[in-house]
Motif scaffolding. Sequence first.
Motif: not given
Length: 229
Positions: A214-221
Amino acid sequence: MSFLKGYGLVIAKREVEEADRYITVFMEDFGKISALIKGIRKSKKRDKTAVDLIALTNFTFYKKGDAIIISDFNGVEDYNGIKSDYNKINIAFYFLYLINQILVENGKNRKLYNLLLKSLESLNKISDERKNLLLIAYFLYEILKDEGIVPEIEDIAVFLEDKSQYKITSNEQKMLRELQKNNVKKILEDENYKIKDIKKVIIILEEYINFSLELKLDAKRFLWGDLLW
């Protein structure tokens, strides 16, 4: 008053008042702690880089009520090889953010501490984009292992189709299997694994981590500013 000493990696910081700073430190012996450094922002005598992000430092601290106060510190490694490269800084911040999200306060995890330390050491030395991207994939996979949520490749395929309507390619499947076997060197030596393939695997692993923890990692950004897509 008893003083404690130990090595730690600064993984987050927050400025308070006019001169103080709260830092979150992932310590080798004490786990994740939040501590206050008084007067650091106005000090001209102390090494401020030692208590900034991406720093390995030897700390001396004590407890005052519920608070942890840092009384002394000495920088051990400031990772200039990372801080002089914008892309490496983004990767390091990505690692720090992920570790900070996973660990609970006072949570000890020597395996993750060593993973972060070795990853920063590698990133500090290596300037090859492909190797650094593979380092990210390896880091994410080791997080899955440590959390005990390593999926079968077939389960990842079903997960992707269900959550994002994305079908995993044979090349991506092969790379994930090599990661399972800890064959990082084999991936590096195989020229069939292109940069775009490694980036895709990073996104696949990240999506699974986000869903499971339940994380919100965002490698694209976070890493590429959406330029990849």
